[in-house]
Design an enzyme around this catalytic site. Structure first.
Site, PDB file in Angstrom:
ATOM      1  N   GLY A  44       0.786  -1.232   0.000  1.00  0.00           N
ATOM      2  CA  GLY A  44       0.000   0.000   0.000  1.00  0.00           C
ATOM      3  C   GLY A  44       0.814   1.276   0.000  1.00  0.00           C
ATOM      4  N   HIS A 137      -9.153  28.034   3.192  1.00  0.00           N
ATOM      5  CA  HIS A 137     -10.253  28.176   4.156  1.00  0.00           C
ATOM      6  C   HIS A 137     -10.050  29.402   5.034  1.00  0.00           C
ATOM      7  CE1 HIS A 137     -13.687  26.860   6.414  1.00  0.00           C
ATOM      8  NE2 HIS A 137     -13.006  26.846   7.547  1.00  0.00           N
ATOM      9  N   LYS A 201     -25.215  32.210  11.865  1.00  0.00           N
ATOM     10  CA  LYS A 201     -25.538  30.819  12.162  1.00  0.00           C
ATOM     11  C   LYS A 201     -24.690  30.313  13.321  1.00  0.00           C
ATOM     12  CE  LYS A 201     -22.113  28.601   9.190  1.00  0.00           C
ATOM     13  NZ  LYS A 201     -21.824  27.881   7.961  1.00  0.00           N
ATOM     14  N   ASP A 227     -19.184  30.665  -0.835  1.00  0.00           N
ATOM     15  CA  ASP A 227     -18.402  30.017   0.203  1.00  0.00           C
ATOM     16  C   ASP A 227     -17.176  29.390  -0.447  1.00  0.00           C
ATOM     17  OD1 ASP A 227     -17.743  29.273   2.758  1.00  0.00           O
ATOM     18  OD2 ASP A 227     -19.595  28.167   3.157  1.00  0.00           O
ATOM     19  N   ASP A 231     -19.275  20.828   1.745  1.00  0.00           N
ATOM     20  CA  ASP A 231     -18.966  19.461   2.179  1.00  0.00           C
ATOM     21  C   ASP A 231     -20.268  18.656   2.248  1.00  0.00           C
ATOM     22  OD1 ASP A 231     -17.978  17.143   3.276  1.00  0.00           O
ATOM     23  OD2 ASP A 231     -16.904  18.113   4.916  1.00  0.00           O
ATOM     24  N   ALA A 233     -23.108  20.123   2.652  1.00  0.00           N
ATOM     25  CA  ALA A 233     -24.106  21.081   2.125  1.00  0.00           C
ATOM     26  C   ALA A 233     -25.149  21.477   3.152  1.00  0.00           C
ATOM     27  CB  ALA A 233     -24.785  20.537   0.866  1.00  0.00           C
ATOM     28  N   GLY A 234     -24.884  21.220   4.431  1.00  0.00           N
ATOM     29  CA  GLY A 234     -25.833  21.617   5.466  1.00  0.00           C
ATOM     30  C   GLY A 234     -25.995  23.119   5.568  1.00  0.00           C
TER      31      GLY A 234
END
Length: 321
Positions: A44, A137, A201, A227, A231, A233-234
């Site tokens: 691996g 980010h 939020k 944004d 991820d 999408a919440g």
């Protein structure tokens, strides 16, 4: 844009994270990818073989540190850089459109790692001499590096696409899904010549977002949420629901990096979002494609950045252009 001038002193390599983007960048520059093989040993471990001379060359490795197997893609980048360094490459620039582990950029609680800094240290130790990335980010991650970092914006690409829809600027409003994204929203609003709103939020737990309030007026407006990452999408879908509740006429979403882990697709499909506009910093496999999702290419801006670095010209000029 510059006239495309490449020479034999520049070679572009790609790992397995996003070879289609790497090939698109190479084609834009009128060249092909360097000859390298990245495989796995039986146990691996990552196996890298560079099959051409790189001595004294200006090397660019296109490798976002994204999924589906994030750690494998990171190790491919680091081992490729080590191989190129030991083969006497003159410069090694990592073109990392998506910078993984960036969301842990500070200690929010005790005994937490700062993985964004760890990734910077690993890249530097591997022999990478420069980094090109997009929409970090947190912009201050640039300061985690002791080598040059070119932080390219994805916003102008997304804004140009929205411009093509020919909405009246008076009917549009750019919405930041949280307080931390205000500067990103303002930059896109400046291009679109419209106002901004901010969603207040809170996150009761990771991956869960609750809209508390809205700063700004979206009544009868075309709301464009912006944004850096989508991820699960919440945040986007809850934000879209809130915007419709506050009177928005339509809701679009513009996001640079489409991670889209479950249940993102089902949330987007059932949401108030009319269209989700993303870029190809992260490849979208067939099982993550959806009629609501529009993918734009970042190859031109990354290719122009590579060309300017190679020719020792100003990269910041691209921001102005």
């Amino acid at each position: 844009m510059l006239e495309k001038k490449t020479d034999n002193n520049m070679i572009i390599f790609s790992g397995n994270a996003n070879p289609d983007l790497a090939r698109e960048i190479a084609a834009y520059l009128g060249t092909t990818l360097g000859d390298a093989v990245i495989n796995r040993f039986n146990n691996g471990e990552v196996q890298v073989m560079i099959n051409e001379s790189v001595r004294g060359k200006d090397i660019f490795i296109v490798q976002p540190t994204c999924g589906p197997i994030v750690n494998d893609n990171i190790m491919e980048l680091l081992i490729m850089a080590d191989a190129l360094k030991r083969a006497s490459a003159k410069h090694i620039t990592a073109v990392v459109p998506f910078y993984g582990y960036a969301r842990q950029d500070r200690k929010a609680r005790g005994r937490e790692p700062i993985t964004a800094k760890l990734m910077a240290d690993l890249m530097t130790c591997s022999g990478i001499t420069r980094v090109v990335t997009m929409d970090l980010h947190a912009a201050q991650i640039q300061g985690f590096f002791n080598i040059p970092v070119d932080h390219m914006p994805g916003g102008p690409i997304l804004a140009d696409y929205m411009k093509e829809k020919n909405f009246d600027h008076k009917d549009m409003i750019v919405v930041s899904p949280d307080l931390g994204g205000v500067s990103r929203a303002r930059a896109i609003a400046t291009i679109l010549n419209c106002g901004i709103a901010i969603i207040d939020k809170r996150r009761p737990e990771p991956g869960v977002a609750e809209v508390m309030n809205l700063i700004g007026d979206v009544q009868d407006k075309i709301a464009i949420m912006v944004d850096d990452i989508v991820d699960t999408a919440g945040s986007l879908t809850e934000g879209a629901k809130a915007l419709k509740k506050f009177g928005a006429k339509e809701v679009y979403a513009c996001v640079t990096h489409p991670i889209l882990t479950d249940p993102a697709l089902s949330r987007i499909a059932q949401s108030e979002i009319k269209e989700l506009v993303v870029t190809n910093t992260i490849p979208l496999p067939p099982n993550k494609k959806h009629p609501k999702i529009k993918v734009l290419s970042v190859a031109p801006i990354l290719a122009e950045t590579i060309l300017r670095i190679h020719n020792e010209l100003s990269v910041s000029q691209l921001f102005e252009d």
